[in-house]
Scaffold this motif. Structure first.
Motif, PDB file in Angstrom:
ATOM      1  N   VAL A 187       1.111  42.701   0.751  1.00 20.89           N
ATOM      2  CA  VAL A 187       1.788  43.145   1.964  1.00 20.89           C
ATOM      3  C   VAL A 187       3.202  42.584   1.965  1.00 20.89           C
ATOM      4  O   VAL A 187       3.418  41.420   1.619  1.00 20.89           O
ATOM      5  N   VAL A 188       4.168  43.428   2.309  1.00 19.43           N
ATOM      6  CA  VAL A 188       5.560  42.997   2.435  1.00 19.43           C
ATOM      7  C   VAL A 188       5.842  42.744   3.914  1.00 19.43           C
ATOM      8  O   VAL A 188       5.627  43.618   4.754  1.00 19.43           O
ATOM      9  N   ALA A 189       6.296  41.534   4.216  1.00 16.44           N
ATOM     10  CA  ALA A 189       6.630  41.155   5.589  1.00 16.44           C
ATOM     11  C   ALA A 189       8.132  40.925   5.663  1.00 16.44           C
ATOM     12  O   ALA A 189       8.652  39.963   5.103  1.00 16.44           O
ATOM     13  N   SER A 190       8.825  41.817   6.355  1.00 14.19           N
ATOM     14  CA  SER A 190      10.279  41.751   6.407  1.00 14.19           C
ATOM     15  C   SER A 190      10.773  41.176   7.727  1.00 14.19           C
ATOM     16  O   SER A 190      10.153  41.366   8.780  1.00 14.19           O
ATOM     17  N   GLY A 191      11.900  40.480   7.650  1.00 12.69           N
ATOM     18  CA  GLY A 191      12.618  40.125   8.857  1.00 12.69           C
ATOM     19  C   GLY A 191      13.395  41.347   9.345  1.00 12.69           C
ATOM     20  O   GLY A 191      13.210  42.453   8.835  1.00 12.69           O
ATOM     21  N   VAL A 192      14.249  41.165  10.315  1.00 14.01           N
ATOM     22  CA  VAL A 192      15.083  42.260  10.812  1.00 14.01           C
ATOM     23  C   VAL A 192      16.100  42.615   9.735  1.00 14.01           C
ATOM     24  O   VAL A 192      16.877  41.758   9.293  1.00 14.01           O
ATOM     25  N   VAL A 193      16.093  43.853   9.287  1.00 16.10           N
ATOM     26  CA  VAL A 193      17.032  44.265   8.248  1.00 16.10           C
ATOM     27  C   VAL A 193      18.408  44.513   8.851  1.00 16.10           C
ATOM     28  O   VAL A 193      18.544  44.851  10.031  1.00 16.10           O
ATOM     29  N   GLU A 194      19.426  44.319   8.031  1.00 14.65           N
ATOM     30  CA  GLU A 194      20.797  44.481   8.511  1.00 14.65           C
ATOM     31  C   GLU A 194      21.031  45.863   9.103  1.00 14.65           C
ATOM     32  O   GLU A 194      21.772  46.017  10.085  1.00 14.65           O
ATOM     33  N   ASP A 195      20.395  46.878   8.535  1.00 22.30           N
ATOM     34  CA  ASP A 195      20.604  48.251   8.993  1.00 22.30           C
ATOM     35  C   ASP A 195      20.118  48.475  10.417  1.00 22.30           C
ATOM     36  O   ASP A 195      20.535  49.429  11.069  1.00 22.30           O
ATOM     37  N   ALA A 196      19.211  47.615  10.907  1.00 27.59           N
ATOM     38  CA  ALA A 196      18.679  47.770  12.268  1.00 27.59           C
ATOM     39  C   ALA A 196      18.990  46.559  13.141  1.00 27.59           C
ATOM     40  O   ALA A 196      18.462  46.435  14.248  1.00 27.59           O
ATOM     41  N   ALA A 197      19.865  45.667  12.666  1.00 26.83           N
ATOM     42  CA  ALA A 197      20.122  44.405  13.360  1.00 26.83           C
ATOM     43  C   ALA A 197      20.682  44.621  14.763  1.00 26.83           C
ATOM     44  O   ALA A 197      20.294  43.939  15.720  1.00 26.83           O
ATOM     45  N   GLU A 198      21.588  45.581  14.904  1.00 26.55           N
ATOM     46  CA  GLU A 198      22.206  45.811  16.210  1.00 26.55           C
ATOM     47  C   GLU A 198      21.177  46.249  17.249  1.00 26.55           C
ATOM     48  O   GLU A 198      21.239  45.857  18.413  1.00 26.55           O
ATOM     49  N   LYS A 199      20.212  47.022  16.812  1.00 29.94           N
ATOM     50  CA  LYS A 199      19.179  47.529  17.712  1.00 29.94           C
ATOM     51  C   LYS A 199      18.256  46.417  18.196  1.00 29.94           C
ATOM     52  O   LYS A 199      17.780  46.433  19.338  1.00 29.94           O
ATOM     53  N   TYR A 200      17.995  45.420  17.328  1.00 32.63           N
ATOM     54  CA  TYR A 200      16.979  44.411  17.639  1.00 32.63           C
ATOM     55  C   TYR A 200      17.531  43.005  17.873  1.00 32.63           C
ATOM     56  O   TYR A 200      16.764  42.093  18.156  1.00 32.63           O
ATOM     57  N   GLU A 201      18.859  42.823  17.777  1.00 34.86           N
ATOM     58  CA  GLU A 201      19.396  41.468  17.833  1.00 34.86           C
ATOM     59  C   GLU A 201      19.088  40.761  19.153  1.00 34.86           C
ATOM     60  O   GLU A 201      18.913  39.530  19.174  1.00 34.86           O
ATOM     61  N   ALA A 202      18.972  41.507  20.237  1.00 34.56           N
ATOM     62  CA  ALA A 202      18.670  40.881  21.525  1.00 34.56           C
ATOM     63  C   ALA A 202      17.262  40.280  21.541  1.00 34.56           C
ATOM     64  O   ALA A 202      17.008  39.324  22.275  1.00 34.56           O
ATOM     65  N   TYR A 203      16.367  40.833  20.749  1.00 36.71           N
ATOM     66  CA  TYR A 203      14.989  40.338  20.696  1.00 36.71           C
ATOM     67  C   TYR A 203      14.836  39.149  19.746  1.00 36.71           C
ATOM     68  O   TYR A 203      13.860  38.412  19.832  1.00 36.71           O
ATOM     69  N   PHE A 204      15.762  39.009  18.803  1.00 33.14           N
ATOM     70  CA  PHE A 204      15.645  37.982  17.774  1.00 33.14           C
ATOM     71  C   PHE A 204      16.879  37.075  17.763  1.00 33.14           C
ATOM     72  O   PHE A 204      17.628  37.045  16.782  1.00 33.14           O
ATOM     73  N   PRO A 205      17.109  36.321  18.820  1.00 35.76           N
ATOM     74  CA  PRO A 205      18.293  35.457  18.862  1.00 35.76           C
ATOM     75  C   PRO A 205      18.262  34.402  17.757  1.00 35.76           C
ATOM     76  O   PRO A 205      17.255  33.733  17.544  1.00 35.76           O
ATOM     77  N   GLY A 206      19.359  34.306  17.032  1.00 35.63           N
ATOM     78  CA  GLY A 206      19.468  33.298  15.993  1.00 35.63           C
ATOM     79  C   GLY A 206      18.834  33.649  14.676  1.00 35.63           C
ATOM     80  O   GLY A 206      18.932  32.879  13.710  1.00 35.63           O
ATOM     81  N   PRO A 209      19.809  38.421   9.844  1.00 31.89           N
ATOM     82  CA  PRO A 209      19.456  39.739   9.320  1.00 31.89           C
ATOM     83  C   PRO A 209      19.329  39.714   7.801  1.00 31.89           C
ATOM     84  O   PRO A 209      20.059  39.002   7.112  1.00 31.89           O
ATOM     85  N   ILE A 210      18.393  40.484   7.280  1.00 33.61           N
ATOM     86  CA  ILE A 210      18.099  40.502   5.852  1.00 33.61           C
ATOM     87  C   ILE A 210      18.760  41.719   5.201  1.00 33.61           C
ATOM     88  O   ILE A 210      18.606  42.846   5.694  1.00 33.61           O
ATOM     89  N   PRO A 211      19.501  41.520   4.120  1.00 30.71           N
ATOM     90  CA  PRO A 211      20.086  42.665   3.421  1.00 30.71           C
ATOM     91  C   PRO A 211      19.002  43.633   2.970  1.00 30.71           C
ATOM     92  O   PRO A 211      17.943  43.214   2.497  1.00 30.71           O
ATOM     93  N   MET A 212      19.281  44.913   3.090  1.00 27.15           N
ATOM     94  CA  MET A 212      18.280  45.923   2.733  1.00 27.15           C
ATOM     95  C   MET A 212      17.830  45.798   1.285  1.00 27.15           C
ATOM     96  O   MET A 212      16.656  45.984   0.969  1.00 27.15           O
ATOM     97  N   TRP A 213      18.750  45.463   0.375  1.00 28.18           N
ATOM     98  CA  TRP A 213      18.373  45.397  -1.041  1.00 28.18           C
ATOM     99  C   TRP A 213      17.317  44.330  -1.284  1.00 28.18           C
ATOM    100  O   TRP A 213      16.468  44.484  -2.161  1.00 28.18           O
ATOM    101  N   LYS A 214      17.351  43.247  -0.498  1.00 26.66           N
ATOM    102  CA  LYS A 214      16.337  42.211  -0.640  1.00 26.66           C
ATOM    103  C   LYS A 214      14.966  42.730  -0.214  1.00 26.66           C
ATOM    104  O   LYS A 214      13.955  42.454  -0.853  1.00 26.66           O
TER     105      LYS A 214
END
Length: 202
Positions: free
Chosen positions: A151-170, A173-178
């Protein structure tokens, strides 16, 4: 390799599909788009997808949803959304897809950072992610014919960071290529029963 990617047209699914398609045959399945459609909440729809696609070398799921809401507002039905869609949807992909995987094939499921680092409004999503992690660690002990599951467990990807940044303070964001490399590792590597965490320690 012949690779089936459920959710292969999504934010993460699109670059994963693009990367794997460079050297392999990729079939994209989605709820409303793709080479074939599938409803992850319906085991008959999943079965029909496999019958249409036939034998494959890898099954990847980058799909599934769960309700985000304050715990005191969550109803029983709200919890069932994540249980039936993201949890049992992926379990059924493995349960039904097992006989459609060639020997030494692999399953790659998807969760996210919430299993380890939940934030507000995510009691359902965190619960579902944790359940999938436990399922993978147990299922790998019983799969035969050299079949692997991760199973791949990702953090908030950079491509969606603006949408979710309020939920994940601090959170960083993870680069998509990673994140894409996490899926490549699962599909093309040799590991099994792994939780491939693509995020910084929080």
């Amino acid at each position: 390799m012949k690779i089936l990617i459920v959710g292969g047209n999504g934010t993460i699914g699109t670059p994963v599909s693009r990367q794997l398609a460079k050297k392999h045959e990729v079939i994209v399945a989605g709820r409303n788009s793709g080479d074939i459609t599938v409803d992850m909440t319906d085991s008959q729809s999943i079965q029909a997808m496999f019958e249409s696609v036939g034998k494959v070398d890898a099954i990847v799921c980058i799909a599934g949803e769960a309700k985000w809401a304050a715990f005191e507002e969550m109803t029983e039905e709200d919890f069932y959304l994540g249980l039936k869609n993201k949890l049992m949807g992926q379990v059924n992909l493995v349960r039904l897809g097992y006989k459609y995987l060639n020997d030494n094939g692999s399953f790659t499921l998807s969760t996210g950072i919430l299993a380890d680092h939940p934030v507000e409004l995510t009691t359902s999503a965190a619960m579902v992610n944790g359940g999938i992690h436990s399922f993978v660690k147990a299922a790998c002990l019983e799969l035969k014919r050299g079949i692997r599951i991760n199973v791949v467990a990702s953090g908030v990807v950079e491509d969606a960071a603006e949408k979710y940044e309020a939920y994940f303070p601090g959170h960083n964001p993870i680069p998509m290529w990673k994140v894409v490399n996490g899926y490549v590792k699962s599909v093309l590597g040799k590991g099994t029963g792994e939780i491939i965490r693509m995020y910084d320690n929080c």
